[in-house]
Design an enzyme around this catalytic site. Structure first.
Site, PDB file in Angstrom:
ATOM      1  N   THR A 183      40.281  42.289  41.237  1.00 43.22           N
ATOM      2  CA  THR A 183      40.935  41.020  40.920  1.00 43.22           C
ATOM      3  C   THR A 183      40.289  40.277  39.753  1.00 43.22           C
ATOM      4  O   THR A 183      40.839  39.274  39.285  1.00 43.22           O
ATOM      5  CB  THR A 183      40.905  40.084  42.145  1.00 43.22           C
ATOM      6  OG1 THR A 183      39.547  39.840  42.522  1.00 43.22           O
ATOM      7  CG2 THR A 183      41.655  40.709  43.321  1.00 43.22           C
ATOM      8  N   LYS A 184      39.157  40.758  39.270  1.00 44.48           N
ATOM      9  CA  LYS A 184      38.441  40.050  38.206  1.00 44.48           C
ATOM     10  C   LYS A 184      39.123  40.249  36.849  1.00 44.48           C
ATOM     11  O   LYS A 184      39.954  41.133  36.668  1.00 44.48           O
ATOM     12  CB  LYS A 184      36.990  40.548  38.141  1.00 44.48           C
ATOM     13  CG  LYS A 184      36.195  40.289  39.419  1.00 44.48           C
ATOM     14  CD  LYS A 184      36.069  38.798  39.703  1.00 44.48           C
ATOM     15  CE  LYS A 184      35.039  38.496  40.790  1.00 44.48           C
ATOM     16  NZ  LYS A 184      35.497  38.850  42.149  1.00 44.48           N
ATOM     17  N   ASN A 185      38.731  39.429  35.870  1.00 45.60           N
ATOM     18  CA  ASN A 185      39.315  39.548  34.523  1.00 45.60           C
ATOM     19  C   ASN A 185      39.081  40.933  33.941  1.00 45.60           C
ATOM     20  O   ASN A 185      39.935  41.475  33.240  1.00 45.60           O
ATOM     21  CB  ASN A 185      38.725  38.494  33.596  1.00 45.60           C
ATOM     22  CG  ASN A 185      39.119  37.088  33.983  1.00 45.60           C
ATOM     23  OD1 ASN A 185      39.198  36.753  35.152  1.00 45.60           O
ATOM     24  ND2 ASN A 185      39.375  36.240  32.995  1.00 45.60           N
TER      25      ASN A 185
END
Length: 362
Positions: A183-185
């Site tokens: 879910t991180k950038n």
């Protein structure tokens, strides 16, 4: 219209094909631990963040634990932790046998400036968290920590690519910890993390710790653990890293739409600084006293939202701690994350903002 908070199956077909080809190539090579993909990934992060050392590991939680262990923090020691963060920040302190000392955040969710009042003779480190992608005031934190002779471990799990005065999040403290959770950038297709450090001795300790305490095959010099990154995840991350700047531009463009359309709502707090370099637009968190009502209204409209986070750490059973944490509590009661990622459309963001405006009756 249905707008999910985050749907990773929306990754574009071109990138999906590249990921499939990368997996096929690694399958043919038969190298699934270590190897060229891991070496390339570490070098690429070093170059991108201007960090002397970038040591890939199994996940972001491990990165924090490895940082504590490399700094020889353990039983009898105290570590200052913000009251509002993901549980890992406090969890790892307990895992190594130390005691987390919780301190309130400011109104933006960052470690409150008077955290130095929590320093005692037992304090060995402070862990500032770059919450929601917004960078903490690392210059003053590092200066205060140096004066007090304690270490700084940056929890930059949500802040990859964030900079202030050209210096990247994760490169300010003694050790910076990154997460590449999907879910991180910059996210993998599974678990992955990293430690950053400018100190060669610390880097060597971490490299030994992640590989069972080995300096070379069967030469164990300390009690370590297995926290190596999978070669396949490193390969996927190399591809995602090539798209990172484009994805960041997309996030900022969509965040700008949110700000422009929701700016006139007097009962809604907005992350006004989200377009700045020291915010990577990881989450678009609004604040309202009607948070739960707004979330239910948007759900009825088919819009997914999230709460980061519904509880402060000191209120959780394993971490019960007395203290006054008004700013952190307010964010748990009023903060709501709206969808913001490279795979939603501007039309969807317009639908979300129109729905929010409708909720407030304007």
């Amino acid at each position: 219209m249905k707008v999910p908070f985050l749907d990773l199956s929306r990754i574009d077909s071109e990138l999906k094909e590249e990921l499939k080809q990368k997996f096929a190539a690694l399958l043919d090579k038969g190298v699934f631990s270590g190897g060229k993909e891991v070496d390339l990934f570490e070098r690429s992060i070093q170059d991108k963040l201007n960090s002397r050392n970038a040591i890939a590991c199994a996940n972001g939680t491990d990165a924090l634990e490895l940082a504590l262990r490399a700094l020889q923090i353990g039983p009898g020691d105290e570590v200052i932790v913000p009251a509002l963060t993901w549980v890992s920040t406090a969890e790892v302190v307990r895992i190594v046998g130390a005691k987390p000392i919780f301190w309130d955040t400011d109104e933006k969710g960052l470690l409150r400036a008077d955290w130095v009042k929590a320093i005692s003779k037992q304090t060995k480190a402070v862990i500032p968290v770059h919450l929601y992608g917004r960078m903490a005031d690392m210059e003053s934190i590092c200066e205060a920590a140096k004066s007090s002779r304690i270490a700084v471990i940056e929890d930059a799990a949500q802040a990859f690519g964030t900079t202030r005065n050209g210096k990247a999040a994760g490169t300010w403290g003694d050790i910076g910890c990154l997460s590449f959770y999907p879910t991180k950038n910059l996210g993998a297709l599974g678990e992955a993390g990293m430690c950053l450090t400018q100190d060669e001795k610390i880097a060597e300790k971490i490299r030994v710790l992640i590989n069972h305490g080995q300096v070379s095959r069967d030469d164990h010099v300390s009690v370590g653990r297995n926290s190596r990154i999978d070669s396949i995840q490193a390969g996927f991350l190399n591809l995602f890293l090539g798209r990172f700047d484009d994805f960041q531009k997309r996030r900022k463009d969509l965040a700008k739409v949110y700000l422009e359309k929701l700016g006139g709502l007097p009962k809604l707090g907005l992350p006004e600084d989200i377009l700045a370099d020291d915010h990577n637009a990881h989450l678009f968190v609004v604040e309202t006293t009607k948070r739960d009502e707004l979330r239910n209204f948007l759900k009825e409209k088919g819009i997914g939202t999230a709460i980061h986070y519904p509880k402060i750490i000191p209120d959780m059973e394993p971490y019960q701690s007395q203290g006054d944490f008004p700013n952190a509590r307010k964010l748990t009661e009023q903060g709501l994350s709206l969808p913001l990622n490279p795979w939603i459309t501007e039309g969807e963001v317009n639908y979300i903002t129109d729905s929010v405006i409708e909720f407030f009756g304007l």
